[in-house]
Design a protein around this motif. Sequence first.
Motif, short mmCIF file in Angstrom:
data_model
loop_
_atom_site.label_atom_id
_atom_site.label_comp_id
_atom_site.label_asym_id
_atom_site.label_seq_id
_atom_site.Cartn_x
_atom_site.Cartn_y
_atom_site.Cartn_z
N ALA A 13 -1.24 15.23 5.53
CA ALA A 13 -0.67 16.79 5.79
C ALA A 13 0.03 16.95 5.12
N LYS A 14 -0.62 18.52 5.08
CA LYS A 14 -0.12 19.23 3.88
C LYS A 14 0.54 20.67 4.74
N ASP A 15 2.03 20.70 4.07
CA ASP A 15 2.53 22.12 4.08
C ASP A 15 3.17 22.88 2.98
N ALA A 16 3.38 23.74 2.94
CA ALA A 16 3.87 24.42 1.95
C ALA A 16 4.75 24.03 0.60
N GLY A 17 4.37 23.61 -0.16
CA GLY A 17 5.15 22.43 -1.12
C GLY A 17 5.36 21.28 -0.82
N GLN A 18 4.85 20.48 -0.17
CA GLN A 18 4.14 19.25 0.47
C GLN A 18 3.09 18.45 0.49
N VAL A 19 2.34 17.71 0.44
CA VAL A 19 1.52 16.96 1.10
C VAL A 19 2.26 15.26 1.26
N ASN A 20 1.64 15.28 2.70
CA ASN A 20 2.00 13.36 2.53
C ASN A 20 0.11 12.94 3.13
N ILE A 21 0.37 11.77 2.62
CA ILE A 21 -0.76 11.04 2.95
C ILE A 21 -0.13 9.30 3.16
N THR A 22 -1.72 8.77 4.05
CA THR A 22 -1.77 7.29 3.90
C THR A 22 -2.75 7.13 3.48
N PHE A 23 -2.91 6.32 1.96
CA PHE A 23 -4.16 5.77 2.09
C PHE A 23 -4.65 4.77 2.04
N GLU A 24 -5.57 4.33 1.96
CA GLU A 24 -6.35 2.74 2.07
C GLU A 24 -6.59 2.09 0.67
N LEU A 25 -6.35 1.01 0.03
CA LEU A 25 -6.64 0.26 -0.97
C LEU A 25 -7.96 -0.07 -0.84
N PHE A 73 8.70 1.89 -11.10
CA PHE A 73 8.13 1.04 -9.85
C PHE A 73 8.98 -0.92 -9.18
N LEU A 74 9.30 -0.24 -7.96
CA LEU A 74 10.60 -1.13 -7.59
C LEU A 74 9.97 -2.05 -6.65
N ASN A 75 8.62 -1.98 -6.45
CA ASN A 75 7.19 -3.79 -5.81
C ASN A 75 6.50 -3.10 -5.93
N MET A 76 6.14 -4.30 -6.39
CA MET A 76 4.71 -4.71 -6.85
C MET A 76 3.73 -4.02 -5.43
N ILE A 77 1.89 -3.79 -5.37
CA ILE A 77 1.95 -3.40 -4.65
C ILE A 77 -0.24 -4.35 -4.45
N ASP A 78 0.43 -5.22 -3.55
CA ASP A 78 -1.01 -6.34 -3.59
C ASP A 78 -1.44 -6.14 -2.71
N PRO A 79 -2.97 -5.19 -2.71
CA PRO A 79 -3.98 -4.60 -2.17
C PRO A 79 -4.14 -5.43 -1.08
N VAL A 80 -4.34 -6.69 -1.48
CA VAL A 80 -4.79 -7.81 -0.09
C VAL A 80 -3.45 -7.97 0.76
N LYS A 81 -2.20 -8.02 0.69
CA LYS A 81 -1.45 -7.86 1.54
C LYS A 81 -1.07 -6.76 2.28
N GLN A 82 -1.44 -5.79 1.06
CA GLN A 82 -0.70 -4.23 1.75
C GLN A 82 -1.63 -3.15 1.42
N PRO A 83 -2.31 -2.96 2.16
CA PRO A 83 -3.87 -2.02 2.08
C PRO A 83 -3.00 -0.86 1.87
N LEU A 84 -2.51 -0.70 2.98
CA LEU A 84 -1.86 1.10 3.26
C LEU A 84 -0.42 0.95 2.89
N ILE A 85 -1.14 2.62 1.91
CA ILE A 85 0.03 3.04 1.62
C ILE A 85 0.54 4.20 1.59
N ASP A 86 1.65 4.80 2.22
CA ASP A 86 2.06 5.99 2.31
C ASP A 86 2.48 6.91 1.34
#
Length: 120
Positions: A13-25, A73-86
């Motif tokens: 989702a894009k708007d003026a001055g802003q982009v929000n995505i969900t991506f899969e690792l 960097f507050l928490n690690m991202i494990d791509p197996v346990k957490q493949p979707l990130i916002d």
Amino acid sequence: MLKGNFYHITEEAKDAGQVNITFELNAAHPIFQGHFPDQPVVPGVCMMQIITETLEEGLQQKVLLQKASLMKFLNMIDPVKQPLIDLALTYKAEEDGGWKVNATLKREATTFMKFQGIFK
């Protein structure tokens, strides 16, 4: 560029001055064979590259990081346990031609990274 190989966008989702995505690792990506075998973790440099690529798409121009006033960097991202990130990214033009950027990588109640900085 990591998009299309290391990750792909599932929502945008894009708007003026802003982009929000969900991506899969891509948990099978070769980066995870070295970072780290049997315990994959998304490298911080890859998180920054995803932020940079998302900003470039929002601006439709190449950018270069000039200053990082906050990079946590507050928490690690494990791509197996957490493949979707916002990713929530906002940007604002600066008087000197740069872009003030705020970005957060999270999923539900877990925040993985916070960033504030200047790109040119």
